[in-house]
Design a protein around this motif. Sequence first.
Motif, PDB file in Angstrom:
ATOM      1  N   MET A 147     -61.324 -49.505  24.657  1.00 52.22           N
ATOM      2  CA  MET A 147     -60.501 -49.539  23.391  1.00 52.22           C
ATOM      3  C   MET A 147     -61.482 -50.012  22.642  1.00 52.22           C
ATOM      4  O   MET A 147     -61.288 -50.213  21.114  1.00 52.22           O
ATOM      5  N   ALA A 148     -61.170 -51.627  22.787  1.00 52.07           N
ATOM      6  CA  ALA A 148     -62.827 -52.209  21.675  1.00 52.07           C
ATOM      7  C   ALA A 148     -64.435 -51.635  20.763  1.00 52.07           C
ATOM      8  O   ALA A 148     -64.422 -52.026  19.861  1.00 52.07           O
ATOM      9  N   ILE A 240     -61.158 -41.074  25.159  1.00 47.91           N
ATOM     10  CA  ILE A 240     -62.773 -42.192  25.041  1.00 47.91           C
ATOM     11  C   ILE A 240     -64.133 -41.389  25.936  1.00 47.91           C
ATOM     12  O   ILE A 240     -64.748 -41.457  25.719  1.00 47.91           O
ATOM     13  N   LYS A 241     -63.817 -42.055  27.036  1.00 47.82           N
ATOM     14  CA  LYS A 241     -64.812 -41.025  27.817  1.00 47.82           C
ATOM     15  C   LYS A 241     -65.794 -39.588  27.591  1.00 47.82           C
ATOM     16  O   LYS A 241     -66.876 -39.380  27.270  1.00 47.82           O
ATOM     17  N   SER A 242     -65.047 -38.502  26.875  1.00 46.50           N
ATOM     18  CA  SER A 242     -65.209 -36.892  26.347  1.00 46.50           C
ATOM     19  C   SER A 242     -66.070 -37.974  25.098  1.00 46.50           C
ATOM     20  O   SER A 242     -66.998 -37.473  24.878  1.00 46.50           O
ATOM     21  N   ALA A 243     -65.490 -38.429  24.104  1.00 45.68           N
ATOM     22  CA  ALA A 243     -66.385 -38.740  23.409  1.00 45.68           C
ATOM     23  C   ALA A 243     -66.831 -40.156  23.553  1.00 45.68           C
ATOM     24  O   ALA A 243     -68.563 -40.205  22.453  1.00 45.68           O
ATOM     25  N   GLN A 244     -67.380 -40.810  24.572  1.00 49.57           N
ATOM     26  CA  GLN A 244     -68.670 -41.547  25.045  1.00 49.57           C
ATOM     27  C   GLN A 244     -69.482 -40.179  25.244  1.00 49.57           C
ATOM     28  O   GLN A 244     -70.734 -40.937  24.677  1.00 49.57           O
ATOM     29  N   MET A 245     -69.498 -39.036  25.821  1.00 48.54           N
ATOM     30  CA  MET A 245     -70.203 -37.690  26.002  1.00 48.54           C
ATOM     31  C   MET A 245     -71.104 -36.986  24.618  1.00 48.54           C
ATOM     32  O   MET A 245     -71.463 -36.702  25.086  1.00 48.54           O
ATOM     33  N   GLY A 246     -70.376 -37.808  23.205  1.00 46.85           N
ATOM     34  CA  GLY A 246     -70.359 -37.249  21.968  1.00 46.85           C
ATOM     35  C   GLY A 246     -70.140 -35.898  22.214  1.00 46.85           C
ATOM     36  O   GLY A 246     -70.736 -34.564  21.352  1.00 46.85           O
TER      37      GLY A 246
END
Length: 298
Positions: A147-148, A240-246
Amino acid sequence: MSVVLNAPVATPVAVLAPRKPHITRARAPLTRTVSVRNELGETSEAQIPAERALTIYLDKKELVTLMTLGAEPEWLVLGFLRNQRLIDSVDQIESITVDWTLGEGEVGEPGVAAVKTRPDSDVVVQRSADRVVTTGCGQGSVFGDLMAHIDDIQLPAAQITQGQLLGLVNAIRLQETTYKSSGSVHGCALFQGEQMRMFVEDVGRHNAVDTIAGWMWLNDVSGQDKVFYTTGRLTSEMVIKSAQMGVPVVVSRSGITQMGLDVAKRLGLCAIGRATNKRFLCFSAPERLVWQPELTAH
């Protein structure tokens, strides 16, 4: 874990560069045949998922044990390391070697995934996880506070049409899966429009998304024009994991949690749930969906 790649990936020069890690392609049976009795007391055979343990070692230091089907364990390991923010780039990894023979893929001693970093990678593990991550359904973050870092994520200004959404839901319905033969697994997929680029099943949805992430990073596949699909619920960590994948759009056959929705709104990520047949609910960023309600009108 079962994996299907339905479209060849153009191989950029970077994939062949010496900085890409060497990986094994270990395999293990996805299902096992067992004897069962039905409600009439009749004996027959049935297929069940072949769940097995895989212990990850990072530079000879024991990290964590994951429970997985084990079809593409190297991609799973790579995605896990990236999504837990233990590595910043695949270039930091020299090799990932998976050996199922140590545990023979059976209940008991786990298989081993040995990750070796490059001498100049500066990968330092501050703390290890002396634990087993079971099916991944309640995995949570093992390392760091994801989250950070979410405010550092900038998603591309991409959209999906309602027609493409209905097309990918139908593609999932037609996909041959381990779930259809044995049940008890989660499925995740990566789409480009209505074209399925990759399909993964595992005993936990977190394993499946980590495997897709590992495959994307290893092959330099961008998430900017992609859609992530999961049969499981959209928790905060899945978002979050999906977002980290762009990936700016996520679709679930199930629903979304309150924290998952809060994170999706904070990121401007389009979260779509309850997606079956022609029905769905858009929970966030409706501007990313090109609405075509006439496609579902009775």
